[in-house]
Every structure is written in structure tokens, then in C-alpha cells.
Write an enzyme that holds these catalytic residues in place. Sequence first.
Site, PDB file in Angstrom:
ATOM      1  N   LYS A  12      18.980  15.377 -21.269  1.00 30.50           N
ATOM      2  CA  LYS A  12      18.050  15.389 -20.138  1.00 30.50           C
ATOM      3  C   LYS A  12      18.521  14.358 -19.127  1.00 30.50           C
ATOM      4  CE  LYS A  12      14.071  17.319 -20.158  1.00 30.50           C
ATOM      5  NZ  LYS A  12      13.962  18.773 -20.244  1.00 30.50           N
ATOM      6  N   THR A  57      16.241  18.780 -25.156  1.00 31.23           N
ATOM      7  CA  THR A  57      16.321  17.780 -24.079  1.00 31.23           C
ATOM      8  C   THR A  57      14.928  17.228 -23.791  1.00 31.23           C
ATOM      9  OG1 THR A  57      16.101  19.382 -22.264  1.00 31.23           O
ATOM     10  CG2 THR A  57      18.328  18.950 -23.068  1.00 31.23           C
ATOM     11  N   HIS A 254      35.131   3.812   8.891  1.00 31.90           N
ATOM     12  CA  HIS A 254      35.783   3.482  10.155  1.00 31.90           C
ATOM     13  C   HIS A 254      34.785   3.112  11.246  1.00 31.90           C
ATOM     14  CE1 HIS A 254      39.322   4.947   8.205  1.00 31.90           C
ATOM     15  NE2 HIS A 254      38.917   6.200   8.183  1.00 31.90           N
TER      16      HIS A 254
END
Lengths: 305, 305, 305, 305
Positions: A12, A57, A254
Site C-alpha cells: 500500500k 495491502t 536556469h
Amino acid sequence: MPTILGQNQYGKAENRVVKITRDGDTHHIKDLNVSVALSGDLDEVHYSGSNAHVLPTDTTKNTVFAFAKAHGIESPEQFGIALARHFVDSAEPISTARIRVEEYAWERIAASLGEDGTGHSFVRTGQETRTAQISYDGDSLQVLSGLKGLTVLNSTDSEFWGYLKDQYTTLKEDYDRILATDVTAVWRHTWTGDAQAAAPDWRQSYEGTKAHMLRAFAETYSLSLQQTLYQMGSRVLENRPELEEIRFSMPNKHHFRVDLTPFGIKNDAVDGAVYIAADRPYGLIEATVLRDGAEALIPVDTTNL
Amino acid sequence: MPTILGQNQYGKAENRVVKITRDGDTHHIKDLNVSVALSGDLDEVHYSGSNAHVLPTDTTKNTVFAFAKAHGIESPEQFGIALARHFVDSAEPISTARIRVEEYAWERIAASLGEDGTGHSFVRTGQETRTAQISYDGDSLQVLSGLKGLTVLNSTDSEFWGYLKDQYTTLKEDYDRILATDVTAVWRHTWTGDAQAAAPDWRQSYEGTKAHMLRAFAETYSLSLQQTLYQMGSRVLENRPELEEIRFSMPNKHHFRVDLTPFGIKNDAVDGAVYIAADRPYGLIEATVLRDGAEALIPVDTTNL
Amino acid sequence: MPTILGQNQYGKAENRVVKITRDGDTHHIKDLNVSVALSGDLDEVHYSGSNAHVLPTDTTKNTVFAFAKAHGIESPEQFGIALARHFVDSAEPISTARIRVEEYAWERIAASLGEDGTGHSFVRTGQETRTAQISYDGDSLQVLSGLKGLTVLNSTDSEFWGYLKDQYTTLKEDYDRILATDVTAVWRHTWTGDAQAAAPDWRQSYEGTKAHMLRAFAETYSLSLQQTLYQMGSRVLENRPELEEIRFSMPNKHHFRVDLTPFGIKNDAVDGAVYIAADRPYGLIEATVLRDGAEALIPVDTTNL
Amino acid sequence: MPTILGQNQYGKAENRVVKITRDGDTHHIKDLNVSVALSGDLDEVHYSGSNAHVLPTDTTKNTVFAFAKAHGIESPEQFGIALARHFVDSAEPISTARIRVEEYAWERIAASLGEDGTGHSFVRTGQETRTAQISYDGDSLQVLSGLKGLTVLNSTDSEFWGYLKDQYTTLKEDYDRILATDVTAVWRHTWTGDAQAAAPDWRQSYEGTKAHMLRAFAETYSLSLQQTLYQMGSRVLENRPELEEIRFSMPNKHHFRVDLTPFGIKNDAVDGAVYIAADRPYGLIEATVLRDGAEALIPVDTTNL
């Protein structure tokens, strides 16, 4: 059978667990995002759909919340270790567990402090996200601590020149540029769960590592982002004996100095300049720094681009 | 003509301008996202495609960067006012301008400070984003300041009960819950550009407003998020005479106490509990607070959901 | 009292409701994100925290799911109308309701169709998101339908020249450029809930409106994005008598032709060129188109930048 | 030296290149996001900041755009191969190059087609993103193709029961559930650049792989998401001889059937039910499927959680 199953894992992901601890009128908060990945004797669930070896899960989710209450959350690392050990040691078919944790930091709202310094009001700091990844195979632990989203900028003391040129090179050399990046870093602890050896003080280790990283970023007169990265990594390893490997992924965010000459305006760095912060494309610098003799174990792919 | 043109505006959005100011070895940074929207005598560009009255969005972009260098950036408000006035006063067909600004905050990296306190290294704070919206019609200004993404949480002193019930009501009353929200707020200054009157000290106004908001959030024993919101708004207006209206959009970021009884674990708020931080759905509370007698001028729709 | 409450609303946002309808072995799916905002006699919850007039947002959530089952989901508009009427008609203190709906489209996986054309397997189309906003004040309805995220591009038949120039203008005229945008559009139906008049066929109205919008985008030889926008709006209104107002928010997603001359490569549009798709900044064009004589009722602020 | 440099790479990420090809009045579009990562003899740039071996990331950007014009973009794979070979073969210090490409799909706007079928108007499809990763070491190529963001759902023919239970298990068995996932998949071609062997038809390979994946998803009566994943992988490998390995990362996007019994409403799957689509936490299933005897070369970490 013409095809076979290779590496696999399940669990999970992104359990958002918040734990409040009350110390009289003073409350403490821990705010985590916990992801569980389990591996083991799981061929059959793939081949036939038999779930006999599958701890749902949903159960791993329940365990995260139950452990938060039963054992508390002292640090992402301690919490992840407890969970990893639990899954491998208690579920027969599970042989390895990997727990990933993100921690979101909160600070107290000053106004909420009582005369005695108590308080239960918090504001999210919003700076970097602390991370941890704990892997356990029933025998030893691997603990990777880290952070992401730490955005830093030097407004000078950065140059870029003397580089390789080919027929596609048009970049002009720059002797005074902005250097900015979002630091993602993962560092590996030498401690692997040996009961004889003391585990690191996870909080102190994190704070110290971050501080050295920031200091090296600020103090390095930079001829390349790679140089800055290496300085950050080596500074950390020199000062944190509990670590032996660190990997960075650092975009070169940048900031282009804007050409204002069409408007009769000079825009030199030395006078304090105006820059456009660009989005894409960006340079992307990734590297590992190791204590000499250490084995490189941190996965190389920490980003998707 | 069966169809006609209604309200319209155009401009360049999200100009990411960064301005460094050098004060000897000490540098200062301003990091903004500036969006320009212009209106005026623009029917023809819609009807026939004639651009004779259209100042290109590329030009509005250039203007943002040129103004940052030529006039500096003292605050989002001052910068937006300068831009708004420029477009309306200099471009004949343009009669109104609206400038929206987001500001991202940076703090100095302590390590970067020289012995004399100088420095040029920064880390982005990452907490709330400061916002400003300046509207100018050639005559008067409207200045809305604000913030978004200020995430706050009270771990107690919040209740919710005594509400209306219908056949779809299943919620249980709660006498000790977590109250958490991401504050979006927009406040309006009484000053409308009158040269006779002094403009507010924008930085001080912002810092004071934020501080009162946080204090009211922390100090209010809350029976509803609406009550907390109103306390925050009225506290601000009572303490900041330069303001007369404030609007909030505040999600109720639900933290549900997890039921651990199936595992034999008590999880009461009073003992320090474990919560699951939910994503969706969430409560969404929006309201305006006004100085008595003031006109409500802040747009109601500040979110899209 | 020095401060008073202004406009306010509350509700549960982003209820993610999925409804499956079974027609034998053929299944149909509706996938919505529903946000509820209620207003009314709600001063006390702000002033004193009394929730006596507050139908909990949890109840509004329950109602969304119960209505999806009890009444089905035929369209976002029909579903929103049912909800809006319910809240105002059944909860005494609530005088107005605004329901916002997003719908995500799915198409059938061809392989899943049985020999008789049945199927229960779907793939999300991922193109535009359909939207609806229904407002009800106990008397009449306002229905705004719309879409967002419809990304379109013309690779030619777009020019931009003849614009206003000032001292900050450096843009070169372009006689063959890419025109690309993400269309956000909201259109208003003339029908306001009159039981005597038939409600529009919402699905057909949506499909027709989208088709006319796309056709106008494709067929307009464009001298400005504003011209294209106006053509899209007027085309819709000319062909859909059930509508009388439409508003667009359309970023100009710049595609800059790359200068390859330093590499001895021509990159002219007429030969098929290479472009860089820019992120920020971008032009942002917003306008309303109205049937002549109609009142402008769609809110102007549909974006946050 | 106490610390040394480990694996490192650098380049320009996320170059957004759009290429229009004109075939008379019929235009074609390719829309890519290209990321370059180079490795080689780069120790010095890290240790001393010497850029003598560094081809600037700006140059790699220029190369991407120049190659798009000079060589065209036939597919992400072909384009990535050309770039990877160029960097390694032309820049002495560079020994390996990895090019990652995302491709965004567009379809023609029907209305834009001339009587002769020509057209230059497009709408972005918005479904899955096609991906490719090309690695070249001066000798052989590794080509990984893939996709992400392919969201699929079965409204029935999915069960989950018979799983392992421990003290934290509360999940009820489900004999008729929704199965939904966002497929991320990466598959490896057997071809490694051998000039003697024909390269795959990249477009056809992609379309075929996606089709088999969808078909297997739709046709599998699923007892677990792992079973469905394995069926998808083995189906692909059985039908695409040019591939020998495939890896999936598939979240279990939970759709929970809503309990409407408090409102006296039955909500059984068999009658067509209402579900809440949950965000977090979610199950996360990851696995590799291999042709028997093939080496597992696809990196295991394709997600960050």
C-alpha cells in the site's frame, strides 16, 4: 511456459498518517506519507491468482496506523525499521520489505505558546521534504535517509567556461551567473541493524547532514554544478561518520540574464541584474559520492527524467 | 450581427522575474511571477483580427523585465502599481490594467554570512505564497494583497456538534478534533492611489496581517471552521486600519481519527491520537469579512471548485 | 460590531462519484467530481459558532452518493440540478445552492466487446474534462456547461502583425506561425428551469457545442487568437439556439520556431519547421461572446492568473 | 582523498520539441519531450570544476532541435537512437548516452480535412503518454519502449478473497469489485543495434503491444491485480517476438462501494452500484515478466513511491 515472472513487489502506497503526542498542554506532531512494498514467495498470485500468500495491502495500511499508535513515531527511520521488521518477521511468505517515508515538517505558531511555552497550533514549514527508505531481508537492514525539494540559490560566485565545443555549441561563457537548484539527496547509513552497534541518532544525523549540505553549497565558489555537488557530498561524508554514500539529483534551474539593451538599459550582473527563471529545459546533474572503499548501493535512478 | 463581444482582456501571464540587488557583498533577492491583463478599445481584434490596438503580449513581458531593472522591486504591490499605471497611461487603446503577482520568499543560508553579516546564498522558505492584484482604470487603483498555501493545524480546541440533521446525516458529533486548513486570503486596501494620501507600507502591512491571522487561528477555541475564519478576518480588520475587506477560501482538511479497536488499541484524542489525513472530498469554507459600512469589492470566486 | 460578514458559502468539494449501470452484460460508466456550495441564513455559525443552521458537509457528501444511486446520473447538468434543488428545497436555512461538476470520459476497450456487442472494460479518453455549474435560488436555475483542457493546434493559417508598438516592442511580425491553446469554455443555457419549457438535451448540446468550437478553430484563418476565439464563440451561438452566452479562457501556448542558422540549417515554416514548445510566460486571452441583447451573467474570473 | 566519485551523469532534461512535416496541404505533427543524460570521463568536472570534458547541456539541447530538423522524427526510438549515437561517437570524453523521450499524441480535427483529405488542425488525444529510453555505450544499444498514464477499468469480473490474514486484517472478501489502474509499462527489445539485423518497426511494435495489453486487461477474469498484470505481460511477449522483457507499475485505484444502507438504499454490485474513487492510499503492484531464459535488464525502480 514461455514466460516467467521476474522481480516483483506489492503493498500500500502513500498512507498519510498524522500522530499527535500530548505532553500536558504541549502537543507534538508527526506527519508522514508511508509506502509499503513487500516481496517473497509470491509467484502463485501472479500465475494463478491464488492469494494464499498475499497479506492484503489493506492490512499493511492498518498496520501502519496501528504501529503509529502502539509504538509512536520518533523518526521516519525508526518507524520504517519497525514496520519492515514486522512484515518480514511475522508474515511467512514475505522475505523482504521496503518502507518509504516522506515527512512534512511543522513549526509552532508563536502566538499559540502559553506563558509556560505550551502550544497546540502549527504551521507547515513547507521547505524540504525529509525522506527515508528502509529495506529489510530478514537479516540486515539498509537505511537510506534523504530529502527532496530543498531549493537553493547563489546569486554570485558561480562561473561556467572552458567547456568542450562542437558544431552545435552556441553558449557564451559566463563569469558571474546565478546558480540555483532543487536538491534531491539520498544518503546511506553504515549501520545495518546490528544489535551490538548503536543505531544513529536519526534526527541529529538528518539535521547535521542538511546543515553541511547547505554550508557547502553556500561556501563553494563554483566553476560547475558538478563541482558544487561533489563538495556537498564530500563535506557531508567528512563530517558524518555514520554515512558512507550519498547520491544527488540536482537540476540546474536556469536563471537567464535578460537582454535589456533594446530598451537602452544595462543589465550587468555586477550591478544587480534581472533574470528570467526558466522552466524547461533544464540541466540535470546526478552523481554519487562515496567514502573511499565503500560499496555503491544507492540506486542510480532517483528521478524519472 | 447576431452575436457581440462582451468583457474581454488579454496579456502575458506568468512572467517569472528574479531581481538581485547588490549592496556591497550583501545581496537581496526578489522572486516574482507576474501576470498582465489589459482591456480597452479592443473590439476590432476580435471582430476582424486587426491588431492595430493590440500592444503585443510579448511587449508586456519585456516591460515587466525592463521595469524590474529600471525601477526595482520593492514589493509586489509597488511593482504592480507601476506596471498598471504604465500600460493605461502610455497605450492609448488600453483603458484598464490588472496586474497579478505571486511572490516566493527566500531566506539567507546562515552559513553564507560573512563575518560582517554579508551573504549571497539563499534557501526558498516554501511556506505561503504572497499575492497581490492591482487594478487601474486611469483614475483610481484597487490594491488587493493576499496569500495562499499557508497550511495551519490545531491539534485540539476544535469541536463540531449541534448541526442540522436530515435523512442523509450520519456524522457523529466530535468534541475534540483536529482543525487544519490551507489558508487562501485576499484583503483590500482603503488607499486607492490618491496622491494626497500616503500609500501603506506594503511589507509591514503584509507581515502584520499574516501575524494577526495566525494568532487568531491559534487562539480561537473553534466550534466551526466558519467561526475561526470570521475571527481571523475580524482580528485583521480590527488591527490593520489600512484594510477594509478580507476574503478567505479555506478547505477543511479532514484528519479522521483511525478506529483501532479491531486491534485492541484505544485511539482517543485526549491520549494523543493517530489520524489519517484525507485528500478528497474536503469541506470548503469561503467568506468575506468587511468593516461595517464598507463596500464588498473582492471577487467571490477565488477558487475553481 | 466593527466588522460584519459578507458573501459566504460552504460545502463539500470534490466528491469523486463513479456510477456503474448494468444493462445485462453491457455496463455503462459515469465518473464525476462533484462540489457543493451552499448559502443562506448562516450568520450565526460565523459569529458564534452555532451550527444549528449548518447541514454538515459530510451530509452533502452522503447526499451526492445517495442521489447517484437513487436517481442515476444521466448528465452532469441533470445530476447537478437534482442536487441543487434538493438542498434548497429541503434544508430550511439554505437559500441558494451551487453545484459544480467535472466529468471524466471513458470509452470502451474494443477487445472487451462480446460477439453481441456487450462489454464492461473501459479506457479513460483523457481528452477534455466536461464541466457544469448549476445554481439555484429556490426560484430559478442557472445552468453553465463547459469544458477545460481541450488542447488544439493549427500548424499554419495563423499570422500576427500590424500591432501597436512602443519602446518595449521587439517582437517580429510573423506570417506563418503555429497557433495552439488549451480551451477552457463556459456557456450559459437560456433555460432557467421553467417547467413549461423543455430542458435541453444536455448530451447533445454538449457534443454539438464542442464540435462547432473545434470546427471554427480549424476553419478560421487567424490574424489573432482573439479573432479565433470570437469565431468559436459566435459559431457556437449561431448553431446552438439553447445558448446565449459563452466565455473562453485561452492561453496562447507559444511554439517558437528555433533558429538553426548557427548550424547551417534552414528552418522555415513553409518547409515544415521545428519549434520549441514554451511553458511560461504565455499569452492569456479571455473574452465573452453574447447573443445580441443577452445579459452577461457568466463570471469573468474563470482562471487564477 | 577520503571520498571518491561514483556513478554520475548529466545532460539537458525536458527539451520540448515539436516538428511539423508538410506533405502539400497535409501536415503531420510530432510532439516530444526529450531528456539527455551523458556519462564518461568526467571526474575532473566534479573534483576541480574543470569543464574541459563537458559538452554543455545547452549544446545537447541545440543538438536535439537540429537533429529534429536535419533527420526528422519518425518515432521516439529512432530519434533517441540517432541522438545517443551522435553524442557517444562525436564527443571524445562521452562514453555512454541515455536518451529518454515522452511523446504526446495528436489526432486530426475532422472538420479540418479538405475535400481531398488534407488538414493542419489537431487536437491532443490526451490518453497515454508513449515513452522510450535508449542507452548506447559505443558498442550496443538498449531500447526500452513504454507508456504511462493509460487508465483502465473493469466494472466487473474481478474478485479478491482467500488471502493471508493476521491480527491487522479487517478487509472483507469481495466477489464482484471494480478493478482500475493507471498502467505504466516498459518493455525491452531484443534488437541491440546490430546492423545485420533489421530494427523493429517501432510504430507497429508500439501499437501492437498496447493493443495486446488492453485486450489482456479486458479479457482476464481477475482474482488479483497481480494475475491481471502477469496476463498482460505474458500476452505481450507471446505476441511480440521482438520483445523479451516487460515491467509494469500498476496502482490499484480503489473504487469503494458506498454503504447506502443508512438511507434505506441497496447498493449491490449486481444492480449497478455507486462507488467512491479514492485517492490515497492505493495498492501498488510492480512486476517484471520475462521470456524464459532472458536476462532481466529493465530497472526495477520505475516509480518514486
